[in-house]
Scaffold this motif. Structure first.
Motif, mmCIF file in Angstrom:
data_model
loop_
_atom_site.group_PDB
_atom_site.id
_atom_site.type_symbol
_atom_site.label_atom_id
_atom_site.label_comp_id
_atom_site.label_asym_id
_atom_site.label_seq_id
_atom_site.Cartn_x
_atom_site.Cartn_y
_atom_site.Cartn_z
ATOM 1 N N VAL A 119 15.159 60.046 -1.542
ATOM 2 C CA VAL A 119 13.879 60.428 -2.198
ATOM 3 C C VAL A 119 13.790 61.843 -2.191
ATOM 4 O O VAL A 119 13.534 62.621 -3.380
ATOM 5 C CB VAL A 119 12.592 59.750 -1.728
ATOM 6 N N ALA A 120 13.965 62.499 -1.400
ATOM 7 C CA ALA A 120 13.827 64.025 -1.272
ATOM 8 C C ALA A 120 14.863 64.593 -2.176
ATOM 9 O O ALA A 120 14.455 65.661 -2.644
ATOM 10 C CB ALA A 120 13.826 64.326 0.347
ATOM 11 N N PHE A 121 16.006 64.105 -2.203
ATOM 12 C CA PHE A 121 16.984 65.186 -2.926
ATOM 13 C C PHE A 121 17.508 64.520 -3.994
ATOM 14 O O PHE A 121 18.117 65.089 -4.788
ATOM 15 C CB PHE A 121 18.198 65.165 -1.870
ATOM 16 N N ALA A 122 17.021 63.230 -4.211
ATOM 17 C CA ALA A 122 17.759 62.719 -5.578
ATOM 18 C C ALA A 122 16.784 61.933 -6.421
ATOM 19 O O ALA A 122 17.343 61.139 -7.414
ATOM 20 C CB ALA A 122 18.862 61.701 -4.923
ATOM 21 N N LEU A 123 15.484 62.077 -6.280
ATOM 22 C CA LEU A 123 14.274 61.418 -6.971
ATOM 23 C C LEU A 123 13.626 62.422 -7.602
ATOM 24 O O LEU A 123 12.406 62.638 -6.941
ATOM 25 C CB LEU A 123 13.658 60.137 -6.319
ATOM 26 N N PRO A 124 13.623 62.711 -8.841
ATOM 27 C CA PRO A 124 12.653 63.597 -9.467
ATOM 28 C C PRO A 124 11.251 62.968 -9.434
ATOM 29 O O PRO A 124 11.206 61.621 -9.514
ATOM 30 C CB PRO A 124 13.460 63.956 -10.854
ATOM 31 N N LEU A 166 18.124 53.289 -9.510
ATOM 32 C CA LEU A 166 18.025 51.678 -9.294
ATOM 33 C C LEU A 166 18.224 51.541 -8.092
ATOM 34 O O LEU A 166 17.417 50.654 -7.292
ATOM 35 C CB LEU A 166 19.064 50.901 -10.126
ATOM 36 N N LEU A 167 19.182 52.123 -7.269
ATOM 37 C CA LEU A 167 19.380 51.995 -6.007
ATOM 38 C C LEU A 167 17.894 52.740 -5.215
ATOM 39 O O LEU A 167 17.807 51.981 -3.895
ATOM 40 C CB LEU A 167 20.713 52.675 -5.415
ATOM 41 N N ILE A 168 17.591 53.692 -5.437
ATOM 42 C CA ILE A 168 16.443 54.030 -4.631
ATOM 43 C C ILE A 168 15.191 53.386 -4.800
ATOM 44 O O ILE A 168 14.442 52.694 -3.895
ATOM 45 C CB ILE A 168 16.114 55.646 -5.128
ATOM 46 N N LEU A 169 14.928 52.950 -6.070
ATOM 47 C CA LEU A 169 13.844 52.129 -6.373
ATOM 48 C C LEU A 169 13.878 50.662 -5.619
ATOM 49 O O LEU A 169 12.945 50.019 -5.312
ATOM 50 C CB LEU A 169 13.355 52.094 -7.798
ATOM 51 N N ARG A 196 3.880 60.750 -7.441
ATOM 52 C CA ARG A 196 4.555 59.782 -6.734
ATOM 53 C C ARG A 196 5.397 60.474 -5.438
ATOM 54 O O ARG A 196 5.367 59.700 -4.373
ATOM 55 C CB ARG A 196 5.794 59.091 -7.504
ATOM 56 N N ARG A 197 5.917 61.663 -5.618
ATOM 57 C CA ARG A 197 6.927 61.959 -4.547
ATOM 58 C C ARG A 197 6.072 62.141 -3.247
ATOM 59 O O ARG A 197 6.445 61.769 -2.211
ATOM 60 C CB ARG A 197 7.664 63.172 -4.915
ATOM 61 N N ARG A 198 4.867 62.939 -3.334
ATOM 62 C CA ARG A 198 4.178 63.527 -2.070
ATOM 63 C C ARG A 198 3.795 62.226 -1.235
ATOM 64 O O ARG A 198 4.059 62.327 -0.076
ATOM 65 C CB ARG A 198 3.241 64.688 -2.300
ATOM 66 N N PRO A 199 2.938 61.187 -1.905
ATOM 67 C CA PRO A 199 2.758 60.261 -1.102
ATOM 68 C C PRO A 199 3.779 59.271 -0.592
ATOM 69 O O PRO A 199 3.795 58.719 0.494
ATOM 70 C CB PRO A 199 1.817 59.277 -2.199
ATOM 71 N N LEU A 200 4.999 59.110 -1.437
ATOM 72 C CA LEU A 200 6.128 58.336 -1.066
ATOM 73 C C LEU A 200 6.684 58.921 0.251
ATOM 74 O O LEU A 200 7.066 58.228 1.213
ATOM 75 C CB LEU A 200 7.001 58.302 -2.361
ATOM 76 N N VAL A 211 17.828 49.990 13.455
ATOM 77 C CA VAL A 211 18.393 49.955 12.288
ATOM 78 C C VAL A 211 17.287 50.150 11.217
ATOM 79 O O VAL A 211 17.707 50.794 9.925
ATOM 80 C CB VAL A 211 19.140 48.472 11.962
ATOM 81 N N LEU A 212 16.248 49.589 11.249
ATOM 82 C CA LEU A 212 15.155 49.857 10.125
ATOM 83 C C LEU A 212 14.545 51.117 9.876
ATOM 84 O O LEU A 212 14.479 51.910 9.212
ATOM 85 C CB LEU A 212 14.059 48.989 10.645
ATOM 86 N N THR A 213 14.779 52.032 11.238
ATOM 87 C CA THR A 213 14.412 53.243 11.250
ATOM 88 C C THR A 213 15.561 53.934 10.581
ATOM 89 O O THR A 213 15.254 55.134 9.741
ATOM 90 C CB THR A 213 14.540 53.845 12.765
ATOM 91 N N ALA A 214 16.793 53.882 10.765
ATOM 92 C CA ALA A 214 17.761 54.506 10.000
ATOM 93 C C ALA A 214 17.858 54.146 8.559
ATOM 94 O O ALA A 214 18.337 54.970 7.508
ATOM 95 C CB ALA A 214 19.099 53.692 10.428
ATOM 96 N N PHE A 215 17.428 53.001 7.954
ATOM 97 C CA PHE A 215 17.240 52.634 6.564
ATOM 98 C C PHE A 215 16.013 53.543 6.097
ATOM 99 O O PHE A 215 16.254 53.945 4.978
ATOM 100 C CB PHE A 215 16.833 51.174 6.616
ATOM 101 N N GLY A 216 14.955 53.758 6.821
ATOM 102 C CA GLY A 216 13.754 54.421 6.444
ATOM 103 C C GLY A 216 14.274 55.895 6.126
ATOM 104 O O GLY A 216 13.901 56.542 5.045
ATOM 105 N N ALA A 217 15.164 56.511 7.105
ATOM 106 C CA ALA A 217 15.719 57.677 7.231
ATOM 107 C C ALA A 217 16.733 58.095 5.961
ATOM 108 O O ALA A 217 16.551 59.312 5.329
ATOM 109 C CB ALA A 217 16.353 58.191 8.609
ATOM 110 N N LEU A 218 17.512 57.110 5.565
ATOM 111 C CA LEU A 218 18.297 57.289 4.412
ATOM 112 C C LEU A 218 17.528 57.033 3.243
ATOM 113 O O LEU A 218 17.964 58.117 2.430
ATOM 114 C CB LEU A 218 19.321 55.822 4.312
ATOM 115 N N LEU A 219 16.452 56.322 3.062
ATOM 116 C CA LEU A 219 15.504 56.493 1.925
ATOM 117 C C LEU A 219 14.814 57.678 1.846
ATOM 118 O O LEU A 219 14.713 57.972 0.624
ATOM 119 C CB LEU A 219 14.678 55.195 1.967
ATOM 120 N N LEU A 220 14.203 58.128 2.846
ATOM 121 C CA LEU A 220 13.734 59.683 2.869
ATOM 122 C C LEU A 220 14.596 60.581 2.296
ATOM 123 O O LEU A 220 14.177 61.359 1.502
ATOM 124 C CB LEU A 220 13.015 59.803 4.332
#
Length: 398
Positions: free
Chosen positions: A173-178, A4-7, A66-70, A161-170
């Motif tokens: 997604v890479a480690f916690a979203l199958p 839920l948090l990631i999406l 979904r993962r690679r384009p994301l 700050v937006l850069t950091a937000f994008g990096a956090l989501l990256l």
């Protein structure tokens, strides 16, 4: 909760990237020695990029998962945010915002498609309602956060700050979203096939009806966002602080209505809830128009305004769920077209509000009420229920 948090974070890219830097626009114009209109092109470039990016990202995610384009989109977003933070001129900032928007579009469209991959029926609608709890807070908090950042940093700090937000989501997604889309449900992303898919969606009366219903209702929200600051501060003389309280309360209304919708789904059909939300929204919109036309006291405007804006929390999850329900194999493309229609129709609302001129709140409420009526008409005439669609198909075969 992790999903839920990631999406939710991915789907919040739009409001965060738009609303967080709005308080900085006057400073940016001064720093670049550019006109307000030129600096506002950074917003236009982002909205256009957001629409174009969804058209591309949706079909790619149907083909490659979904993962690679994301992940590629998140990389673009980070690159665009960094470029925006260090842009020496407004022209380069506009270009950087376009790149940033393409990456944000991937997050928005793929998050919605992933929900369709993982859930069906009422479970999908419930999850869309839960997403409002996460991304519904973004338009409330983003301007406040942006304004606070400007107290100790420049507008460039907002993009850091937006850069950091994008990096956090990256990383998330890479480690916690199958991968939510199995390989057997993917299909090649050939141009001809993509165009046929979009044509099929545009000629699917049920999908188009729900998509237009969502888009027209979204346009009413756009009219409120673009016109409320001028209407409530210039006409009704609210202070900036009072206006921020009203804006925040309306945002909280969306979140609470979304949670109410999640509780009601399963107890009532999605179409019933959608019809109720549209009806209340339309009546409230007409009430706001009456309040401004008759110059009634401020509470007579604020109460129906809160009702109309809050109904987004009921209309959006149900319309999105019903639009995507019949398109499991092309969820990415369907999600993309759903998002593009929302932004395309919503983009019409802003100039329409401006046509009425300054010194009156009537243009804002007239546009809101008008789009609310059109959304209800779209639902009533185009968005047929599955039972109606099956009946008509059987009648046609006879």
């Amino acid at each position: 909760m992790r999903r839920l948090l990631i999406l939710g974070g991915l789907s919040a890219f739009g409001p965060l990237s738009i609303d967080m830097y709005l308080p900085a626009l006057p400073r940016m114009a001064g720093d670049f020695q550019a006109s307000d209109t030129t600096v506002q092109l950074t917003l236009t470039a982002f909205v256009v990029g957001l629409a174009a990016g969804q058209i591309v990202a949706g079909p790619l995610s149907d083909s490659f998962g979904r993962r690679r384009p994301l992940l590629a989109g998140l990389g673009l977003y980070i690159a665009g945010s960094i470029a925006a933070a260090v842009s020496p001129g407004v022209e380069l900032l506009i270009a950087a915002r376009s790149v940033q928007a393409l990456g944000a579009a991937a997050g928005i469209v793929i998050a919605r498609a992933a929900v369709r991959d993982l859930y069906t029926g009422t479970a999908m609608t419930k999850f869309f309602s839960l997403l409002l709890l996460v991304n519904g807070l973004a338009p409330i908090l983003a301007p406040v956060l942006g304004g606070q950042l400007l107290t100790f940093t420049s507008w460039r700090g907002v993009f850091v700050v937006l850069t950091a937000f994008g990096a956090l989501l990256l990383g998330a997604v890479a480690f916690a979203l199958p991968e939510p889309l199995p390989a057997e449900r993917r299909h090649p992303a050939r141009l001809g096939g993509v165009l046929r898919t979009y044509w099929h969606l545009l000629t699917d009366r049920t999908f188009l009806g729900y998509a237009l219903t969502a888009g027209l209702n979204f346009a009413a929200l756009f009219a409120y966002i673009s016109g409320s600051s001028f209407a409530l501060q210039d006409v009704y003389r609210l202070s900036p602080q009072e206006y921020s309280v009203v804006f925040g309360l309306n945002g909280v209304g969306i979140v609470l209505a979304g949670q109410l919708n999640g509780w009601l789904v399963g107890r009532f059909p999605e179409r019933t809830l959608l019809r109720a939300g549209l009806t209340v929204s339309t009546v409230a919109g007409l009430a706001t128009l009456a309040a401004t036309t008759m110059r009634l006291p401020l509470p007579a405007l604020l109460i129906p305004l809160l009702l109309m804006v809050s109904c987004i929390g009921i209309i959006s999850p149900n319309a999105s769920s019903l639009a995507l329900a019949g398109h499991a194999r092309t969820a990415g493309s369907a999600s993309a077209l759903l998002g593009v229609l929302q932004f395309a129709i919503g983009g019409i609302a802003t100039p329409l509000v401006g046509l009425g001129g300054a010194g009156t709140a009537v243009p804002m409420t007239a546009v809101m009420a008008g789009f609310g009526v059109l959304a209800l008409l779209s639902f009533a005439t185009l968005a047929v229920s599955p039972d109606q669609r099956d009946f008509r198909s059987a009648a046609g075969r006879r």
